[in-house]
Design a protein around this motif. Structure first.
Motif, PDB file in Angstrom:
ATOM      1  N   GLN A 101      49.005  11.448  66.805  1.00  0.00           N
ATOM      2  CA  GLN A 101      50.065  11.621  65.812  1.00  0.00           C
ATOM      3  C   GLN A 101      51.378  12.023  66.477  1.00  0.00           C
ATOM      4  OE1 GLN A 101      50.000  11.025  62.373  1.00  0.00           O
ATOM      5  NE2 GLN A 101      52.200  11.235  62.738  1.00  0.00           N
ATOM      6  N   ASN A 143      56.693   8.036  59.141  1.00  0.00           N
ATOM      7  CA  ASN A 143      56.096   9.337  59.429  1.00  0.00           C
ATOM      8  C   ASN A 143      56.371  10.389  58.363  1.00  0.00           C
ATOM      9  OD1 ASN A 143      54.659   8.902  61.861  1.00  0.00           O
ATOM     10  ND2 ASN A 143      56.573   8.845  62.992  1.00  0.00           N
ATOM     11  N   ARG A 199      53.059   8.988  67.659  1.00  0.00           N
ATOM     12  CA  ARG A 199      53.748   8.280  66.567  1.00  0.00           C
ATOM     13  C   ARG A 199      55.046   8.998  66.195  1.00  0.00           C
ATOM     14  NH1 ARG A 199      48.254   7.491  65.143  1.00  0.00           N
ATOM     15  NH2 ARG A 199      48.165   9.387  63.872  1.00  0.00           N
ATOM     16  N   ASP A 200      55.017  10.318  66.194  1.00  0.00           N
ATOM     17  CA  ASP A 200      56.212  11.083  65.852  1.00  0.00           C
ATOM     18  C   ASP A 200      57.316  10.911  66.893  1.00  0.00           C
ATOM     19  OD1 ASP A 200      55.006  12.037  63.562  1.00  0.00           O
ATOM     20  OD2 ASP A 200      54.579  14.037  64.365  1.00  0.00           O
ATOM     21  N   GLU A 205      46.620  10.665  58.805  1.00  0.00           N
ATOM     22  CA  GLU A 205      47.690  11.577  59.200  1.00  0.00           C
ATOM     23  C   GLU A 205      47.319  13.024  58.880  1.00  0.00           C
ATOM     24  OE1 GLU A 205      52.085  10.779  58.532  1.00  0.00           O
ATOM     25  OE2 GLU A 205      51.769  12.420  57.100  1.00  0.00           O
TER      26      GLU A 205
END
Length: 276
Positions: free
Chosen positions: A87, A102, A90-91, A264
């Motif tokens: 995650q 996001n 991805r951020d 998520e």
């Protein structure tokens, strides 16, 4: 703040360059100025908060505060090869539409250039304001990032060359994420708890990614607060907030929901060790 703007743009644009590929169909009440083709300017122009005046100097090597930064760095790196690290990766991606995705779960509706164009542009423009707002302090202190000091890597290798030339203090990603959380709370007040929690987690992802120290992240939120306060006096920003509020309400009424929210939530349920 004319003394920092050219340097700030030179440092920030490589990190934002990918966002030029999306959003060309975004509607707005008037033409949006651009920093370069496909990259919209922020709302504030030169009316940015002065992060050098707002923030203390970063922790000095050998200080107790720096020892705490090192301890959090070591603890955060134990999350490699976990869903929380995925995650954080991805951020780290500030390109659109990945960046807006996001925050979709926290908002409760998808965010895209077709169905929510004013909201999409709102996020793109406030990203620039928040990012540029960090550069008074960044350029003054040129703090070395943890992955550089420890000769390690971040979670997004393609950004490392640009990050090596960009001071660590304060965290630009954190300033952007916390600004977005507050802006989205203004758009959808009923989602405030989820949005503010997501903004905090977005900044903590920089610890997991090995791109920032904890003190960088904490002071990134302070810059974001200054940016958000300045935005409240900008008529174009307020008009886009009002338009975005209507778009979100329409998507809620239509039953639109974002995807991937269970994944998520599971990843973000893992706390980052040692953070304040």
């Amino acid at each position: 703040m004319p003394s920092i703007r050219p340097l700030a743009l030179a440092a920030l644009l490589p990190l934002l360059g990918a966002c030029a590929s999306s959003g060309s169909s975004t509607a707005a009440s008037s033409p949006v100025p651009e920093l370069k083709p496909g990259v919209p300017a922020g709302y504030l122009g030169r009316d940015l908060p002065d992060s050098l005046a707002l923030l203390p100097a970063p922790p000095a090597p050998g200080s107790a505060a720096f020892a705490n930064d090192e301890a959090v760095h070591a603890a955060a790196q134990r999350l490699r090869d976990t869903p929380r690290y995925a995650q954080a990766t991805r951020d780290a991606d500030l390109s659109f539409p990945a960046a807006s995705d996001n925050f979709a779960c926290a908002l409760g509706v998808p965010i895209d250039a077709q169905a929510t164009p004013r909201l999409y542009m709102l996020l793109r423009r406030t990203m620039v304001d928040a990012g540029l707002g960090t550069y008074g302090a960044k350029n003054q202190y040129q703090r070395v990032r943890p992955f550089m000091l420890h000769e390690e890597h971040t979670c997004l290798a393609r950004d490392e060359e640009a990050l090596r030339k960009d001071g660590s203090y304060p965290s630009g990603h954190t300033a952007i994420g916390w600004t977005w959380a507050m802006v989205l709370t203004q758009v959808a007040p009923a989602r405030a708890n989820a949005l503010l929690a997501r903004g905090r987690q977005f900044g903590e992802s920089r610890l997991v990614c090995n791109a920032h120290w904890q003190s960088d992240v904490l002071e990134g939120r302070a810059v974001a607060s200054g940016v958000f306060a300045k935005l409240q006096g900008n008529a174009d920003f307020l008009a886009d907030v009002a338009a975005a509020r209507k778009e979100v309400a329409a998507r809620q009424a239509a039953g639109a929901t974002p995807t991937g929210c269970e994944t998520e939530a599971a990843a973000l349920a893992t706390p980052v060790p040692g953070v304040l």
